[in-house]
Design a protein around this motif. Structure first.
Motif, PDB file in Angstrom:
ATOM      1  N   ARG A  28     -10.151  89.730  87.369  1.00  0.00           N
ATOM      2  CA  ARG A  28      -9.048  89.294  86.510  1.00  0.00           C
ATOM      3  C   ARG A  28      -8.595  90.427  85.586  1.00  0.00           C
ATOM      4  O   ARG A  28      -7.395  90.710  85.463  1.00  0.00           O
ATOM      5  CB  ARG A  28      -9.489  88.080  85.706  1.00  0.00           C
ATOM      6  CG  ARG A  28      -8.413  87.547  84.762  1.00  0.00           C
ATOM      7  CD  ARG A  28      -8.796  86.195  84.190  1.00  0.00           C
ATOM      8  NE  ARG A  28      -9.981  86.262  83.353  1.00  0.00           N
ATOM      9  CZ  ARG A  28     -11.161  85.781  83.691  1.00  0.00           C
ATOM     10  NH1 ARG A  28     -11.345  85.220  84.868  1.00  0.00           N
ATOM     11  NH2 ARG A  28     -12.194  85.867  82.865  1.00  0.00           N
ATOM     12  N   PHE A  32      -5.028  92.520  85.212  1.00  0.00           N
ATOM     13  CA  PHE A  32      -4.277  92.701  83.966  1.00  0.00           C
ATOM     14  C   PHE A  32      -4.036  94.184  83.685  1.00  0.00           C
ATOM     15  O   PHE A  32      -2.960  94.570  83.220  1.00  0.00           O
ATOM     16  CB  PHE A  32      -5.034  92.065  82.804  1.00  0.00           C
ATOM     17  CG  PHE A  32      -5.144  90.559  82.884  1.00  0.00           C
ATOM     18  CD1 PHE A  32      -4.341  89.831  83.736  1.00  0.00           C
ATOM     19  CD2 PHE A  32      -6.051  89.873  82.096  1.00  0.00           C
ATOM     20  CE1 PHE A  32      -4.439  88.445  83.811  1.00  0.00           C
ATOM     21  CE2 PHE A  32      -6.156  88.497  82.154  1.00  0.00           C
ATOM     22  CZ  PHE A  32      -5.347  87.781  83.016  1.00  0.00           C
ATOM     23  N   ARG A 188      -8.394  93.980  73.987  1.00  0.00           N
ATOM     24  CA  ARG A 188      -8.105  93.048  72.887  1.00  0.00           C
ATOM     25  C   ARG A 188      -8.624  93.632  71.584  1.00  0.00           C
ATOM     26  O   ARG A 188      -9.549  94.445  71.584  1.00  0.00           O
ATOM     27  CB  ARG A 188      -8.782  91.707  73.159  1.00  0.00           C
ATOM     28  CG  ARG A 188      -8.160  90.917  74.277  1.00  0.00           C
ATOM     29  CD  ARG A 188      -9.042  89.796  74.759  1.00  0.00           C
ATOM     30  NE  ARG A 188     -10.144  90.289  75.574  1.00  0.00           N
ATOM     31  CZ  ARG A 188     -10.954  89.509  76.260  1.00  0.00           C
ATOM     32  NH1 ARG A 188     -10.796  88.204  76.229  1.00  0.00           N
ATOM     33  NH2 ARG A 188     -11.932  90.029  76.988  1.00  0.00           N
ATOM     34  N   ASP A 239      -5.838  84.152  70.027  1.00  0.00           N
ATOM     35  CA  ASP A 239      -6.619  83.209  70.816  1.00  0.00           C
ATOM     36  C   ASP A 239      -7.640  82.522  69.915  1.00  0.00           C
ATOM     37  O   ASP A 239      -7.655  82.731  68.690  1.00  0.00           O
ATOM     38  CB  ASP A 239      -7.286  83.900  72.003  1.00  0.00           C
ATOM     39  CG  ASP A 239      -8.282  84.973  71.594  1.00  0.00           C
ATOM     40  OD1 ASP A 239      -8.716  84.986  70.424  1.00  0.00           O
ATOM     41  OD2 ASP A 239      -8.639  85.815  72.450  1.00  0.00           O
ATOM     42  N   TRP A 245      -4.208  90.232  72.456  1.00  0.00           N
ATOM     43  CA  TRP A 245      -4.200  91.104  73.620  1.00  0.00           C
ATOM     44  C   TRP A 245      -3.219  92.245  73.342  1.00  0.00           C
ATOM     45  O   TRP A 245      -2.095  92.009  72.885  1.00  0.00           O
ATOM     46  CB  TRP A 245      -3.759  90.363  74.868  1.00  0.00           C
ATOM     47  CG  TRP A 245      -4.794  89.439  75.436  1.00  0.00           C
ATOM     48  CD1 TRP A 245      -5.074  88.174  75.035  1.00  0.00           C
ATOM     49  CD2 TRP A 245      -5.682  89.730  76.516  1.00  0.00           C
ATOM     50  NE1 TRP A 245      -6.084  87.649  75.792  1.00  0.00           N
ATOM     51  CE2 TRP A 245      -6.484  88.572  76.714  1.00  0.00           C
ATOM     52  CE3 TRP A 245      -5.888  90.827  77.339  1.00  0.00           C
ATOM     53  CZ2 TRP A 245      -7.456  88.498  77.699  1.00  0.00           C
ATOM     54  CZ3 TRP A 245      -6.857  90.757  78.332  1.00  0.00           C
ATOM     55  CH2 TRP A 245      -7.637  89.609  78.497  1.00  0.00           C
ATOM     56  N   ARG A 319      -2.630  85.120  76.691  1.00  0.00           N
ATOM     57  CA  ARG A 319      -3.302  84.436  77.801  1.00  0.00           C
ATOM     58  C   ARG A 319      -3.215  82.941  77.506  1.00  0.00           C
ATOM     59  O   ARG A 319      -3.942  82.413  76.659  1.00  0.00           O
ATOM     60  CB  ARG A 319      -4.757  84.902  77.868  1.00  0.00           C
ATOM     61  CG  ARG A 319      -5.637  84.138  78.850  1.00  0.00           C
ATOM     62  CD  ARG A 319      -5.309  84.441  80.266  1.00  0.00           C
ATOM     63  NE  ARG A 319      -6.302  83.818  81.173  1.00  0.00           N
ATOM     64  CZ  ARG A 319      -6.090  83.565  82.434  1.00  0.00           C
ATOM     65  NH1 ARG A 319      -4.915  83.872  82.987  1.00  0.00           N
ATOM     66  NH2 ARG A 319      -7.027  83.027  83.191  1.00  0.00           N
ATOM     67  N   ALA A 323      -3.527  78.540  81.528  1.00  0.00           N
ATOM     68  CA  ALA A 323      -3.479  79.480  82.645  1.00  0.00           C
ATOM     69  C   ALA A 323      -4.544  79.182  83.697  1.00  0.00           C
ATOM     70  O   ALA A 323      -4.258  79.150  84.901  1.00  0.00           O
ATOM     71  CB  ALA A 323      -3.626  80.905  82.131  1.00  0.00           C
ATOM     72  N   LEU A 375      -0.249  86.537  80.446  1.00  0.00           N
ATOM     73  CA  LEU A 375      -1.310  87.046  81.314  1.00  0.00           C
ATOM     74  C   LEU A 375      -1.759  85.931  82.257  1.00  0.00           C
ATOM     75  O   LEU A 375      -2.478  85.018  81.862  1.00  0.00           O
ATOM     76  CB  LEU A 375      -2.489  87.551  80.480  1.00  0.00           C
ATOM     77  CG  LEU A 375      -2.223  88.814  79.667  1.00  0.00           C
ATOM     78  CD1 LEU A 375      -3.356  89.057  78.680  1.00  0.00           C
ATOM     79  CD2 LEU A 375      -2.053  90.025  80.572  1.00  0.00           C
ATOM     80  N   ASP A 377      -3.635  85.203  85.912  1.00  0.00           N
ATOM     81  CA  ASP A 377      -4.585  85.828  86.827  1.00  0.00           C
ATOM     82  C   ASP A 377      -4.173  85.558  88.273  1.00  0.00           C
ATOM     83  O   ASP A 377      -4.230  84.421  88.736  1.00  0.00           O
ATOM     84  CB  ASP A 377      -5.987  85.281  86.550  1.00  0.00           C
ATOM     85  CG  ASP A 377      -7.018  85.848  87.504  1.00  0.00           C
ATOM     86  OD1 ASP A 377      -6.742  86.895  88.114  1.00  0.00           O
ATOM     87  OD2 ASP A 377      -8.099  85.251  87.621  1.00  0.00           O
TER      88      ASP A 377
END
Length: 692
Positions: A28, A32, A188, A239, A245, A319, A323, A375, A377
């Protein structure tokens, strides 16, 4: 079966995805990183500058650490240039060299503190995993809206900050912790961390707060577990761990100035006005270099600058909380679609759906990243779809192998090896449950077998039959026919099943001519097996064409692939007629019509047992080349006249036609047939053929 395997793989992958092992995380993050390289943040004018303690500055000013008096001069010059805030991405936990006062600071420390106080200075602190005593006081107040987000932040028991006089003089103090991922790459940045029950702002968050003159930060917990941070007038989405990010971009023109140029006044002071100025080092010896998705070695201060620029432009990466579920749902949808297509249209259609699914995942991830900074995946859906397709393919391959093996086992004794492999490669052409097909059926029998077999030893008898049946069955197989069964002294074969043979009638006739042509060699071989009095051995062959029921017949425990129907009965009866008429091969009217180019002559019109009307039978004498050679056309025409005369019960015309036939039959191949016709004419009874 393949559906169950694909579903099992999908369930297993879903469980693995829920656990998120290192391998999935690595895939993943690699995806990215590739998106970062393909779609970097475009460099835009932003009031963020870096003053770099680079190798040239160390060479000119001296080895690190520099005296605090030098840093005081640096801070003063930046403040005088109009910097909105001067941020030191450094830790000043120890006093400078020199005599210390009661506060533990040296004269140069106090000078540095005065320079910080005169401007807007922000210093760094480091949160550590070991307890360091009392909680570190912070310059900024942090208000919480909604649920307390602190338990979800990265927890650190201890903190090491700047020397007390320096910390007191600074307008802000933030954590400079940079937490790489497992592979050592910084993607991050924690904007807020926790020491005990308190949230601690990062250096970049404090830089933005002080630059805007805000008193504190506001953290709001969102229903989905995420956090929204208000820093002055900026709303920054985080987050659940308080991280952002980073979307990396090349530094803008003039964004970096060596420290020595600021100190000697040669630097572009005008670019500092109103800017957030970060002081850090790119010198390798100071060990503040980090790996990022776009470079192997980036100075820590540049990472802070990227974070601040991204927040000012509102161009960070997100993200989404949905997701993982969306990625798993997409994978499941593609797998189910591929399963359905595999069952409906076969593996190629499933492969096309799989390729489309892989491309869709990649394109969606790229568009979401480049357009919205999301983002997504692509690696997990791609991996899930590929593994599910591989599982389906393995099951289909295994099933195909099993089906091919079953076909080979079932037909290796009936068909030639070439046809067996054709049938194994395309088992879909085979209908084993029974179907109606137009076949050409052949019966072959050893004439006088009972007379020959009566006095033979069983082993000699076996060798005799095998010596005859082996080359005759080879002739069938080589022409593409199916050997139905052996019946003691005879065999039954048919063409156009299980594989389609459009010219099946011609193939059967060619096989019959080949069988008759092999008899001299067979008799020569039998000289070592049979007494001379029992030779030569002759065979009779009957052929007919028509609709038959073909498939597996027998019991549930034992069955054979065979054919049934009127055509089979006719072919068997025609074989019997070959003995009566004295010709090797007798074929029906339908076979003659299906292979008109061959050398055939009409023999008789007869009624076969079970039939409601007479049928015309013909003698097969040769191939197409023989049909047009010599006097065969005239012989065939004379026999046509004979058949018509006898069908009309015209005895005189029949006698005349028969005489012409005998004259034209130079080699006497039809002598026995002519004798039968002559006896019928002389008997005074019906001239039509008798029932069989």
């Amino acid at each position: 079966m393949q559906a169950a395997v694909a579903a099992a793989i999908l369930i297993a992958l879903s469980l693995v995805r829920a656990g998120d092992p290192v391998v999935l995380e690595s895939l993943r993050l690699a995806g990215f990183d590739q998106l970062q390289r393909w779609y970097p943040r475009e460099a835009e004018p932003v009031p963020v500058r870096v003053v770099d303690v680079d190798e040239a500055s160390l060479s000119r000013i001296g080895q690190w650490p520099w005296p605090r008096s030098v840093l005081a001069d640096l801070s003063t010059r930046l403040t005088e240039a109009g910097a909105a805030v001067v941020v030191f991405d450094m830790l000043f936990a120890e006093p400078d060299r020199g005599e210390r006062g009661a506060d533990g600071a040296t004269a140069s420390d106090r000078r540095f503190a005065e320079a910080l106080s005169a401007g807007r200075g922000v210093l760094g602190m480091v949160l550590v995993a070991e307890p360091t005593g009392a909680e570190r006081p912070t310059k900024a107040g942090i208000a919480v809206v909604g649920a307390d987000p602190v338990p979800g932040l990265a927890q650190f028991p201890g903190a090491v900050g700047a020397l007390a006089p320096l910390a007191a003089a600074a307008k802000g103090e933030g954590a400079i912790n940079v937490v790489p991922d497992r592979d050592g790459v910084v993607r991050r940045l924690p904007l807020f961390l926790a020491q005990g029950q308190r949230a601690i702002p990062s250096l970049s968050a404090e830089a933005l707060r002080v630059a805007q003159g805000a008193a504190g930060h506001v953290l709001r917990s969102e229903p989905d577990g995420r956090i929204t941070a208000r820093i002055g007038n900026l709303m920054v989405p985080l987050d659940a761990r308080g991280e952002i990010w980073l979307r990396f971009a090349a530094a803008a023109e003039g964004a970096r100035t060596p420290a020595w140029q600021v100190l000697d006044g040669s630097g572009a002071a005008a670019t500092m006005k109103g800017a957030i100025v970060l002081v850090g080092s790119s010198a390798a010896g100071l060990k503040d270099l980090r790996a990022t998705p776009v470079a192997q070695a980036v100075a820590g201060v540049d990472i802070q600058a990227e974070a601040i620029a991204g927040m000012l432009l509102g161009q960070g990466l997100i993200r989404p909380t949905w997701a993982a579920l969306a990625e798993a749902g997409y994978a499941a949808l593609i797998v189910l679609l591929a399963m359905a297509l595999a069952a409906w249209r076969g593996l190629p259609a499933a492969a096309a759906a799989t390729l489309a699914g892989l491309g869709g995942a990649a394109v969606t991830a790229a568009l979401a990243f480049s357009g919205e900074g999301l983002l997504l995946d692509a690696s997990y859906p791609m991996l899930a779809v590929l593994l599910a397709f591989a599982g389906q393919s393995a099951v289909l391959y295994q099933r195909l192998e099993s089906e091919q093996r079953r076909v080979r086992d079932a037909f290796q004794h009936y068909l030639s090896p070439v046809l067996v492999e054709r049938l194994a490669a395309r088992p879909d052409q085979l209908v084993l449950g029974g179907e109606t097909r137009r076949l050409t059926v052949l019966f072959c029998d050893i004439r006088g077998f009972s007379r020959r077999a009566g006095g033979l030893d069983p082993q000699v008898l076996t060798a005799f039959v095998n010596s005859v049946m082996t080359p005759l069955s080879d002739a069938v197989l080589e022409s593409g026919g199916t050997v139905d069964k052996f019946m003691g002294d005879g065999l039954m074969a048919f063409w156009n099943a299980p594989l389609d043979e459009p010219d099946h009638a011609a193939r059967a006739c060619a096989a019959a001519l080949d069988m008759a042509g092999r008899m001299p060699a067979i008799n020569q071989a039998l000289e070592a097996v049979l007494p001379a009095a029992m030779l030569p051995v002759e065979v009779g062959i009957g052929i007919d064409t028509g609709d038959c029921c073909v498939g597996n017949f027998g019991s549930t425990r034992r069955f054979d692939y065979s054919a049934l129907g009127e055509t089979v009965n006719f072919a068997a009866r025609f074989e019997g007629l070959s003995r009566i008429y004295g010709v090797p091969i007798v074929v029906g009217e339908a076979t003659r019509a299906a292979a008109p180019a061959l050398a055939m002559i009409p023999l008789d019109e007869t009624v076969v047992r079970g039939a409601v009307r007479p049928v015309t039978v013909h003698a097969l004498l040769g191939d197409a080349e023989q049909a047009s050679a010599g006097g065969f056309p005239a012989l065939s025409a004379a026999h046509d006249d004979l058949r018509r005369a006898m069908a009309a019960e015209d005895r005189m015309a029949s006698e005349a036609a028969l005489e012409r036939c005998r004259t034209l039959d130079a080699d006497g191949r039809l002598a026995q047939f002519h004798a039968v016709m002559a006896a019928r004419i002389a008997a005074g009874g019906p001239l039509r053929g008798v029932g069989l």
